[in-house]
Write a protein that holds these residues in place. Sequence first.
Motif, PDB file in Angstrom:
ATOM      1  N   UNK A 115       0.827  -1.203   0.000  1.00  0.00           N
ATOM      2  CA  UNK A 115       0.000   0.000   0.000  1.00  0.00           C
ATOM      3  C   UNK A 115       0.863   1.256   0.000  1.00  0.00           C
ATOM      4  N   UNK A 116       1.846   1.273   0.915  1.00  0.00           N
ATOM      5  CA  UNK A 116       2.801   2.379   0.999  1.00  0.00           C
ATOM      6  C   UNK A 116       4.209   1.797   1.116  1.00  0.00           C
ATOM      7  N   UNK A 117       5.218   2.455   0.586  1.00  0.00           N
ATOM      8  CA  UNK A 117       6.598   1.968   0.757  1.00  0.00           C
ATOM      9  C   UNK A 117       7.014   2.023   2.224  1.00  0.00           C
ATOM     10  N   UNK A 118       7.803   1.033   2.646  1.00  0.00           N
ATOM     11  CA  UNK A 118       8.327   0.985   4.008  1.00  0.00           C
ATOM     12  C   UNK A 118       9.844   0.819   3.939  1.00  0.00           C
ATOM     13  N   UNK A 119      10.554   1.661   4.644  1.00  0.00           N
ATOM     14  CA  UNK A 119      12.019   1.675   4.603  1.00  0.00           C
ATOM     15  C   UNK A 119      12.552   1.644   6.028  1.00  0.00           C
ATOM     16  N   UNK A 120      13.609   0.848   6.248  1.00  0.00           N
ATOM     17  CA  UNK A 120      14.219   0.745   7.571  1.00  0.00           C
ATOM     18  C   UNK A 120      15.698   1.111   7.500  1.00  0.00           C
ATOM     19  N   UNK A 121      16.143   1.903   8.459  1.00  0.00           N
ATOM     20  CA  UNK A 121      17.560   2.172   8.645  1.00  0.00           C
ATOM     21  C   UNK A 121      17.974   1.665  10.016  1.00  0.00           C
ATOM     22  N   UNK A 122      19.011   0.834  10.085  1.00  0.00           N
ATOM     23  CA  UNK A 122      19.450   0.239  11.357  1.00  0.00           C
ATOM     24  C   UNK A 122      20.773   0.869  11.757  1.00  0.00           C
ATOM     25  N   UNK A 123      20.788   1.546  12.910  1.00  0.00           N
ATOM     26  CA  UNK A 123      21.964   2.288  13.347  1.00  0.00           C
ATOM     27  C   UNK A 123      22.584   1.735  14.620  1.00  0.00           C
ATOM     28  N   UNK A 124      21.920   0.783  15.237  1.00  0.00           N
ATOM     29  CA  UNK A 124      22.435   0.143  16.444  1.00  0.00           C
ATOM     30  C   UNK A 124      21.963  -1.300  16.445  1.00  0.00           C
ATOM     31  N   UNK A 125      21.493  -1.764  17.595  1.00  0.00           N
ATOM     32  CA  UNK A 125      21.036  -3.144  17.712  1.00  0.00           C
ATOM     33  C   UNK A 125      19.616  -3.300  17.183  1.00  0.00           C
ATOM     34  N   UNK A 126      19.408  -4.367  16.423  1.00  0.00           N
ATOM     35  CA  UNK A 126      18.068  -4.730  15.937  1.00  0.00           C
ATOM     36  C   UNK A 126      18.002  -6.253  16.031  1.00  0.00           C
ATOM     37  N   UNK A 127      17.634  -6.749  17.221  1.00  0.00           N
ATOM     38  CA  UNK A 127      17.718  -8.175  17.468  1.00  0.00           C
ATOM     39  C   UNK A 127      16.431  -8.785  17.958  1.00  0.00           C
ATOM     40  N   UNK A 128      16.395 -10.126  17.950  1.00  0.00           N
ATOM     41  CA  UNK A 128      15.230 -10.844  18.444  1.00  0.00           C
ATOM     42  C   UNK A 128      13.992 -10.524  17.620  1.00  0.00           C
ATOM     43  N   UNK A 129      12.899 -10.233  18.313  1.00  0.00           N
ATOM     44  CA  UNK A 129      11.649  -9.904  17.636  1.00  0.00           C
ATOM     45  C   UNK A 129      11.729  -8.642  16.808  1.00  0.00           C
ATOM     46  N   UNK A 130      12.634  -7.727  17.175  1.00  0.00           N
ATOM     47  CA  UNK A 130      12.785  -6.484  16.424  1.00  0.00           C
ATOM     48  C   UNK A 130      13.321  -6.750  15.026  1.00  0.00           C
ATOM     49  N   UNK A 131      14.041  -7.873  14.847  1.00  0.00           N
ATOM     50  CA  UNK A 131      14.608  -8.200  13.534  1.00  0.00           C
ATOM     51  C   UNK A 131      13.520  -8.480  12.504  1.00  0.00           C
ATOM     52  N   UNK A 187      10.953  -6.617  12.088  1.00  0.00           N
ATOM     53  CA  UNK A 187      10.483  -5.333  11.577  1.00  0.00           C
ATOM     54  C   UNK A 187      11.107  -5.010  10.215  1.00  0.00           C
ATOM     55  N   UNK A 188      12.440  -5.042  10.064  1.00  0.00           N
ATOM     56  CA  UNK A 188      12.993  -4.822   8.726  1.00  0.00           C
ATOM     57  C   UNK A 188      12.593  -5.906   7.731  1.00  0.00           C
ATOM     58  N   UNK A 189      12.378  -7.130   8.221  1.00  0.00           N
ATOM     59  CA  UNK A 189      11.972  -8.215   7.322  1.00  0.00           C
ATOM     60  C   UNK A 189      10.597  -7.959   6.717  1.00  0.00           C
ATOM     61  N   UNK A 190       9.775  -7.170   7.395  1.00  0.00           N
ATOM     62  CA  UNK A 190       8.434  -6.853   6.920  1.00  0.00           C
ATOM     63  C   UNK A 190       8.381  -5.546   6.126  1.00  0.00           C
ATOM     64  N   UNK A 191       9.528  -4.885   5.965  1.00  0.00           N
ATOM     65  CA  UNK A 191       9.567  -3.662   5.175  1.00  0.00           C
ATOM     66  C   UNK A 191      10.115  -3.966   3.782  1.00  0.00           C
ATOM     67  N   UNK A 192      10.123  -2.956   2.935  1.00  0.00           N
ATOM     68  CA  UNK A 192      10.534  -3.144   1.546  1.00  0.00           C
ATOM     69  C   UNK A 192      12.031  -2.981   1.335  1.00  0.00           C
ATOM     70  N   UNK A 193      12.654  -2.074   2.083  1.00  0.00           N
ATOM     71  CA  UNK A 193      14.079  -1.794   1.914  1.00  0.00           C
ATOM     72  C   UNK A 193      14.717  -1.579   3.278  1.00  0.00           C
ATOM     73  N   UNK A 194      15.936  -2.104   3.440  1.00  0.00           N
ATOM     74  CA  UNK A 194      16.641  -2.011   4.722  1.00  0.00           C
ATOM     75  C   UNK A 194      18.093  -1.606   4.488  1.00  0.00           C
ATOM     76  N   UNK A 195      18.558  -0.635   5.262  1.00  0.00           N
ATOM     77  CA  UNK A 195      19.950  -0.183   5.207  1.00  0.00           C
ATOM     78  C   UNK A 195      20.547  -0.283   6.602  1.00  0.00           C
ATOM     79  N   UNK A 196      21.817  -0.693   6.689  1.00  0.00           N
ATOM     80  CA  UNK A 196      22.449  -0.934   7.989  1.00  0.00           C
ATOM     81  C   UNK A 196      23.757  -0.153   8.082  1.00  0.00           C
ATOM     82  N   UNK A 197      23.953   0.524   9.207  1.00  0.00           N
ATOM     83  CA  UNK A 197      25.209   1.229   9.473  1.00  0.00           C
ATOM     84  C   UNK A 197      26.317   0.195   9.634  1.00  0.00           C
TER      85      UNK A 197
END
Length: 478
Positions: free
Chosen positions: A130-146, A148-158
């Motif tokens: 419906x709408x684009x979803x983008x994730x930027x990861x700048x620190x920890x993204x672990x466990x259940x939080x991981x 969240x980027x899996x459910x978005x369209x694009x993910x970028x990691x520091x």
Amino acid sequence: MSNATQSLAGTRITSLLDANSFVEIGQSVTARNTDFNMTEKKAPSDGVITGYGVIDGNLVYVYSQDVSVLNGTVGEMHAKKITRLYDMAMKTGAPVIGLIDCAGLRLQEATDALEAFGEIYMKQTLASGLIPQITGIFGTCGGGMALVPALTDFTFVEEKKGKLFVNTPNALEGNHVSKCDTSSARFQSEETGLVDGIGTEDEILGKIRELVTYLPSNCEDTDSYMECTDDLNRVCEDIENCTGDTAIALSRIADNGQFFEVKADYGKSVAVGFIRLNGATVGAVANRSESYDAEGKKVWESDGTLSARGARKAAEFVKFCDAFEIPVLTLTNVNGFKATVCGEKMMAKSVGTLVHAFADATVPKVNVVIGKAFGTAYTAMNSKAIGADMVYAWENAEIGMMDADLAAKIMYAGDDAAALTEKAAEYRELQNSVSSAAARGYVDTIISPADTRKYVIGAFEMLFTKREERPSKKHGTV
């Protein structure tokens, strides 16, 4: 600007958005939980800053987790701020950008926090397509939080501080972080297919800004254009030399030489990303057999086959483009499937997914055969048979079942070398030549490589009003 936006989380927002455009929502929200002395812990904004702003004039919604507040952990109100932001984004039809820096589940809130995670997942699922979803990861993204980027369209990691994992490296049997850091940006970029790009914090924010300018605001936005300052009939003089590294070939075709590649480190046998043609965004998928760095040094090379990872990457990209009415261009140059034990485990499934993605997509689809197009791998790469609207082929292209020399050896096993050479030449002319494919209607037009840009632009302009009906059903299952 609020006090909250003076934090690192707020600084990321202001760096991402156009100057002075951010408006914060829910600044006064804080945790309701009182267990484990939570009332004594100050939690401004409950560890996440939410609001909206613009990128190059495009409305976007942003949430940024504040690691200085309860380590950025997700609790009940933290999640409600994010889900309410999603509600606003879906109502107005604008992208959501999440800036992640989080220690995960808030232990003090237990089941409330688990419910909170589920509510975020639900909103992401409803927003998907419906709408684009983008994730930027700048620190920890672990466990259940991981997830969240899996459910978005694009993910970028520091590249240094960014960590993405479900289980920590030390929790994996037989592994230790010093042996293989499975949470690192590099590992996730090369091995999982989840990460679209890595870099410094400024580079990541810059990539997100650039990506937003290519994307429509929502699945019904058909007015997302930029003024084209490039010659529509520009000759691509050196494009014949770019059949190996098709990222370069795509830049030759694109307006002003710009190709925004995603997932460059994963499934390298295929390059995917966005270009503009006459100001309109087009999704590009191209077979790739080599790649070069910015200094022109070759950094990767393969045998010209399609890998399982490459097929899976391309399929996901085509599905995204179809969901958001983005036309698809393919450059085909493939001589078969990658033959490895590891690849064989997923090859049939991955290529099947790719075929389904192309065949199911109803957006304008144009294919240019720029080299070899052999076997089922060619069929899977947006061929006429699975729905390409227009198929062009360069004058020197080869289209057929397999290489002519190999075909001759199979059909005339036992013949001498001279006879095999003669039969191979005959097979090449009758079965593998581009003129033979065109005579059968599998190629619409044979073109000069230098004219690729103008033919492709013309095709997409002709297909602009394309409408295609499909059988009524809920959805496919591939």
